[in-house]
Design a protein around this motif. Sequence first.
Motif, PDB file in Angstrom:
ATOM      1  N   ASP A  63       0.851  -1.186   0.000  1.00  0.00           N
ATOM      2  CA  ASP A  63       0.000   0.000   0.000  1.00  0.00           C
ATOM      3  C   ASP A  63       0.893   1.245   0.000  1.00  0.00           C
ATOM      4  O   ASP A  63       0.977   1.975   0.993  1.00  0.00           O
ATOM      5  CB  ASP A  63      -0.919  -0.004   1.224  1.00  0.00           C
ATOM      6  CG  ASP A  63      -1.918   1.137   1.208  1.00  0.00           C
ATOM      7  OD1 ASP A  63      -2.220   1.642   0.102  1.00  0.00           O
ATOM      8  OD2 ASP A  63      -2.378   1.540   2.296  1.00  0.00           O
ATOM      9  N   PRO A  64       1.564   1.508  -1.124  1.00  0.00           N
ATOM     10  CA  PRO A  64       2.530   2.613  -1.150  1.00  0.00           C
ATOM     11  C   PRO A  64       1.858   3.974  -1.028  1.00  0.00           C
ATOM     12  O   PRO A  64       0.739   4.182  -1.505  1.00  0.00           O
ATOM     13  CB  PRO A  64       3.208   2.452  -2.510  1.00  0.00           C
ATOM     14  CG  PRO A  64       2.238   1.689  -3.334  1.00  0.00           C
ATOM     15  CD  PRO A  64       1.512   0.792  -2.394  1.00  0.00           C
ATOM     16  N   PRO A  66       2.028   8.364  -1.408  1.00  0.00           N
ATOM     17  CA  PRO A  66       2.166   9.236  -2.585  1.00  0.00           C
ATOM     18  C   PRO A  66       3.588   9.291  -3.146  1.00  0.00           C
ATOM     19  O   PRO A  66       3.765   9.340  -4.360  1.00  0.00           O
ATOM     20  CB  PRO A  66       1.726  10.601  -2.053  1.00  0.00           C
ATOM     21  CG  PRO A  66       0.869  10.307  -0.868  1.00  0.00           C
ATOM     22  CD  PRO A  66       1.429   9.056  -0.256  1.00  0.00           C
ATOM     23  N   LEU A  69       4.379   6.032  -5.015  1.00  0.00           N
ATOM     24  CA  LEU A  69       3.500   5.964  -6.189  1.00  0.00           C
ATOM     25  C   LEU A  69       3.998   6.882  -7.303  1.00  0.00           C
ATOM     26  O   LEU A  69       3.947   6.526  -8.487  1.00  0.00           O
ATOM     27  CB  LEU A  69       2.072   6.339  -5.800  1.00  0.00           C
ATOM     28  CG  LEU A  69       1.266   5.267  -5.060  1.00  0.00           C
ATOM     29  CD1 LEU A  69      -0.080   5.827  -4.622  1.00  0.00           C
ATOM     30  CD2 LEU A  69       1.071   4.032  -5.933  1.00  0.00           C
ATOM     31  N   LEU A  72       6.939   5.072  -8.843  1.00  0.00           N
ATOM     32  CA  LEU A  72       6.480   3.924  -9.633  1.00  0.00           C
ATOM     33  C   LEU A  72       5.871   4.377 -10.956  1.00  0.00           C
ATOM     34  O   LEU A  72       6.000   3.685 -11.973  1.00  0.00           O
ATOM     35  CB  LEU A  72       5.468   3.107  -8.833  1.00  0.00           C
ATOM     36  CG  LEU A  72       6.046   2.309  -7.664  1.00  0.00           C
ATOM     37  CD1 LEU A  72       4.931   1.801  -6.769  1.00  0.00           C
ATOM     38  CD2 LEU A  72       6.903   1.150  -8.159  1.00  0.00           C
ATOM     39  N   ALA A  73       5.224   5.526 -10.944  1.00  0.00           N
ATOM     40  CA  ALA A  73       4.608   6.037 -12.169  1.00  0.00           C
ATOM     41  C   ALA A  73       5.650   6.304 -13.255  1.00  0.00           C
ATOM     42  O   ALA A  73       5.330   6.315 -14.448  1.00  0.00           O
ATOM     43  CB  ALA A  73       3.822   7.307 -11.874  1.00  0.00           C
ATOM     44  N   THR A  76       6.820   1.787 -13.921  1.00  0.00           N
ATOM     45  CA  THR A  76       6.048   0.540 -13.957  1.00  0.00           C
ATOM     46  C   THR A  76       5.434   0.267 -15.323  1.00  0.00           C
ATOM     47  O   THR A  76       5.545  -0.851 -15.856  1.00  0.00           O
ATOM     48  CB  THR A  76       4.960   0.542 -12.874  1.00  0.00           C
ATOM     49  OG1 THR A  76       5.585   0.665 -11.594  1.00  0.00           O
ATOM     50  CG2 THR A  76       4.152  -0.752 -12.909  1.00  0.00           C
ATOM     51  N   TRP A 106      10.063  -4.024  -6.342  1.00  0.00           N
ATOM     52  CA  TRP A 106       8.784  -3.320  -6.404  1.00  0.00           C
ATOM     53  C   TRP A 106       7.877  -3.874  -7.502  1.00  0.00           C
ATOM     54  O   TRP A 106       6.711  -3.482  -7.619  1.00  0.00           O
ATOM     55  CB  TRP A 106       8.998  -1.832  -6.629  1.00  0.00           C
ATOM     56  CG  TRP A 106       9.192  -1.047  -5.357  1.00  0.00           C
ATOM     57  CD1 TRP A 106      10.377  -0.664  -4.790  1.00  0.00           C
ATOM     58  CD2 TRP A 106       8.165  -0.550  -4.493  1.00  0.00           C
ATOM     59  NE1 TRP A 106      10.160   0.041  -3.636  1.00  0.00           N
ATOM     60  CE2 TRP A 106       8.800   0.135  -3.425  1.00  0.00           C
ATOM     61  CE3 TRP A 106       6.773  -0.601  -4.506  1.00  0.00           C
ATOM     62  CZ2 TRP A 106       8.101   0.744  -2.388  1.00  0.00           C
ATOM     63  CZ3 TRP A 106       6.067   0.019  -3.478  1.00  0.00           C
ATOM     64  CH2 TRP A 106       6.724   0.675  -2.434  1.00  0.00           C
TER      65      TRP A 106
END
Length: 200
Positions: A63-64, A66, A69, A72-73, A76, A106
């Motif tokens: 549950d990463p 902000p 995230l 990762l954006a 990923t 990740w």
Amino acid sequence: MNSTQDTTAGPLKLAVILGSNREGRFGPVVANWFLERASTRADFTVDLIDLAETDLPTAPSPDPGPGPLAQLAKVTSRLASADAFAVLTPEYNHSYPACLKALIDWHFAEWQAKPVGFVSYGGMSGGLRAVEHLRQVFAELHAVTVRDTVSFHNAGALFDAAGSPKDPSGPDGAAKAMLDQLAWWALALREAKSVRAYAG
């Protein structure tokens, strides 16, 4: 045109992962040379993922928040869309960098049933000990590592001031062999997955 033809059409997508974020790193020199080799091929489109441009925590979370995230954006979707990977790694203390392990940990499905090749650099070992560790990690993630690698032993002495190998014949041949293997596996696996889902 049926769905199988749609899925397997077009060039293969090769994600080149520059797996060092250390200050003063030699990695961009090696990466630029390798990208020139890969970009001449009609069977690949190439995407450079530079881990100096990301900051993923070393502890993955289901549950990463902000911050993770946002990081990762950056990567990923690019990993997910790739058909194959070329991982450029130095060798730090007989292994590979923490930022590369963070990127790997990740993600999971993004690596599955895809081929991975390695370009390594370092001192006497040429980064090959880092590569051997990475082979074990990618096997756990259901990726297929190709046999042939590109390695630069005492890398700093092998490139000229313009960033080109002083003797390109060996590295160029090694890069071609590895890219040929990546292309074979990437096409075979892409075609197989278009027929049936991977059973991982």
